[in-house]
Design a protein around this motif. Sequence first.
Motif, PDB file in Angstrom:
ATOM      1  N   UNK A 134       0.819  -1.213   0.000  1.00 37.15           N
ATOM      2  CA  UNK A 134       0.000   0.000   0.000  1.00 37.15           C
ATOM      3  C   UNK A 134       0.852   1.262   0.000  1.00 37.15           C
ATOM      4  N   UNK A 135       0.338   2.297  -0.653  1.00 37.53           N
ATOM      5  CA  UNK A 135       1.080   3.566  -0.687  1.00 37.53           C
ATOM      6  C   UNK A 135       1.198   4.197   0.697  1.00 37.53           C
ATOM      7  N   UNK A 136       0.282   3.890   1.605  1.00 36.31           N
ATOM      8  CA  UNK A 136       0.381   4.444   2.965  1.00 36.31           C
ATOM      9  C   UNK A 136       1.522   3.793   3.747  1.00 36.31           C
ATOM     10  N   UNK A 137       2.064   2.703   3.203  1.00 35.50           N
ATOM     11  CA  UNK A 137       3.215   2.030   3.814  1.00 35.50           C
ATOM     12  C   UNK A 137       4.398   1.985   2.852  1.00 35.50           C
ATOM     13  N   UNK A 138       4.451   2.952   1.956  1.00 34.71           N
ATOM     14  CA  UNK A 138       5.602   3.065   1.067  1.00 34.71           C
ATOM     15  C   UNK A 138       5.511   2.298  -0.239  1.00 34.71           C
ATOM     16  N   UNK A 139       4.405   1.609  -0.475  1.00 37.18           N
ATOM     17  CA  UNK A 139       4.257   0.820  -1.694  1.00 37.18           C
ATOM     18  C   UNK A 139       3.619   1.604  -2.827  1.00 37.18           C
ATOM     19  N   UNK A 140       3.250   0.898  -3.881  1.00 40.68           N
ATOM     20  CA  UNK A 140       2.700   1.533  -5.079  1.00 40.68           C
ATOM     21  C   UNK A 140       1.197   1.377  -5.235  1.00 40.68           C
ATOM     22  N   UNK A 141       0.576   0.543  -4.425  1.00 36.17           N
ATOM     23  CA  UNK A 141      -0.860   0.294  -4.552  1.00 36.17           C
ATOM     24  C   UNK A 141      -1.646   1.328  -3.748  1.00 36.17           C
ATOM     25  N   UNK A 142      -2.490   2.126  -4.411  1.00 40.07           N
ATOM     26  CA  UNK A 142      -3.228   3.173  -3.689  1.00 40.07           C
ATOM     27  C   UNK A 142      -4.204   2.592  -2.662  1.00 40.07           C
ATOM     28  N   UNK A 143      -4.033   2.993  -1.427  1.00 39.21           N
ATOM     29  CA  UNK A 143      -4.922   2.570  -0.339  1.00 39.21           C
ATOM     30  C   UNK A 143      -6.376   2.857  -0.682  1.00 39.21           C
ATOM     31  N   UNK A 144      -6.651   4.059  -1.172  1.00 40.67           N
ATOM     32  CA  UNK A 144      -8.033   4.452  -1.480  1.00 40.67           C
ATOM     33  C   UNK A 144      -8.637   3.539  -2.547  1.00 40.67           C
ATOM     34  N   UNK A 145      -7.826   3.131  -3.498  1.00 39.95           N
ATOM     35  CA  UNK A 145      -8.303   2.249  -4.557  1.00 39.95           C
ATOM     36  C   UNK A 145      -8.687   0.883  -4.003  1.00 39.95           C
ATOM     37  N   UNK A 146      -7.891   0.393  -3.061  1.00 39.92           N
ATOM     38  CA  UNK A 146      -8.196  -0.889  -2.421  1.00 39.92           C
ATOM     39  C   UNK A 146      -9.494  -0.804  -1.633  1.00 39.92           C
ATOM     40  N   UNK A 147      -9.657   0.271  -0.878  1.00 37.50           N
ATOM     41  CA  UNK A 147     -10.880   0.453  -0.089  1.00 37.50           C
ATOM     42  C   UNK A 147     -12.100   0.485  -1.003  1.00 37.50           C
ATOM     43  N   UNK A 148     -12.002   1.229  -2.088  1.00 35.27           N
ATOM     44  CA  UNK A 148     -13.129   1.332  -3.020  1.00 35.27           C
ATOM     45  C   UNK A 148     -13.451  -0.021  -3.652  1.00 35.27           C
ATOM     46  N   UNK A 149     -12.418  -0.742  -4.093  1.00 30.74           N
ATOM     47  CA  UNK A 149     -12.654  -2.037  -4.722  1.00 30.74           C
ATOM     48  C   UNK A 149     -13.332  -3.003  -3.751  1.00 30.74           C
ATOM     49  N   UNK A 150     -12.801  -3.102  -2.555  1.00 27.07           N
ATOM     50  CA  UNK A 150     -13.354  -4.048  -1.590  1.00 27.07           C
ATOM     51  C   UNK A 150     -14.757  -3.644  -1.129  1.00 27.07           C
ATOM     52  N   UNK A 151     -15.001  -2.355  -1.031  1.00 30.06           N
ATOM     53  CA  UNK A 151     -16.358  -1.908  -0.690  1.00 30.06           C
ATOM     54  C   UNK A 151     -17.360  -2.337  -1.753  1.00 30.06           C
ATOM     55  N   UNK A 152     -16.943  -2.298  -3.007  1.00 36.79           N
ATOM     56  CA  UNK A 152     -17.831  -2.719  -4.102  1.00 36.79           C
ATOM     57  C   UNK A 152     -18.132  -4.213  -4.001  1.00 36.79           C
ATOM     58  N   UNK A 153     -17.117  -4.996  -3.608  1.00 36.80           N
ATOM     59  CA  UNK A 153     -17.316  -6.445  -3.523  1.00 36.80           C
ATOM     60  C   UNK A 153     -18.195  -6.827  -2.337  1.00 36.80           C
ATOM     61  N   UNK A 154     -18.077  -6.083  -1.235  1.00 33.10           N
ATOM     62  CA  UNK A 154     -18.836  -6.441  -0.036  1.00 33.10           C
ATOM     63  C   UNK A 154     -20.222  -5.821  -0.017  1.00 33.10           C
TER      64      UNK A 154
END
Length: 253
Positions: A233-253
């Motif tokens: 995650x980008x909030x931990x120095x990575x390249x994957x946007x945290x906000x994008x993950x939250x949005x994707x998982x919210x759509x699935x749940x």
Amino acid sequence: MRFRPCIDLHQGKVKQIVGETLTQDNQNVVENFVSELDSTHYAKMYQKDQLRGGHIIMLGSGNEAAAVQALQAYPGGMQIGGGITAENAASYLGKGASHIIVTSYVFRNGELNMPNLLAIVAEIGKENLVIDLSCKERDGKWYVVTNQWTTFSDFEVNPVNISELEQYCSEFLVHAVDVEGKQSGIQKTLASQLSQWVSIPTTYAGGARSIADLELFNSLTAGKLDITIGSALDIFGGNLPYKQVVEYCNQQS
């Protein structure tokens, strides 16, 4: 599938590390990321985004203050694990934890310690207990590893053993230790098997690094398992946007 956020604490700081490099003397720990922000920053962010059921893990000593600060910043929103026993478990619930996570306390000397498991269930109730089945592969099977993921137990993660443990807890947390912290992709076999074996809420951790990985995980598990992501995650120095993950998982749940 829900996204379960994490706060990993090492030496009092929020970090992302390669889990299998943990040792008692902390001499050769591989750190992917060390945050300049404290634990309360992350707890408040998860609260703002209405992410519940994430976990705070205390990796070794010196993390108590930071852990309690995070719990109090998001009361009832996060679980906590790391060195917790029947003697101190209730105190963490009193400080704001939603659940207690245990591994080494119930897996002692390479095997399941039923007296300890029964003791902590008696103290806090199965509804407040999460059993961490963090495991590594050996000879084509999965075995729980303890002592900061450095010691193999003889406890195999399989349908029979999972069914037995479900009588004593409300959730499982499963780190795929072989890929944890390496951003090398999810452990597909483990994720798929877990989704077939469990009947209680279960969170998988290890290797996810992209939305494509989340899509694959969701497909392999039929949406039955939740997932946590750390160093990618980008909030931990990575390249994957945290906000994008939250949005994707919210759509699935």
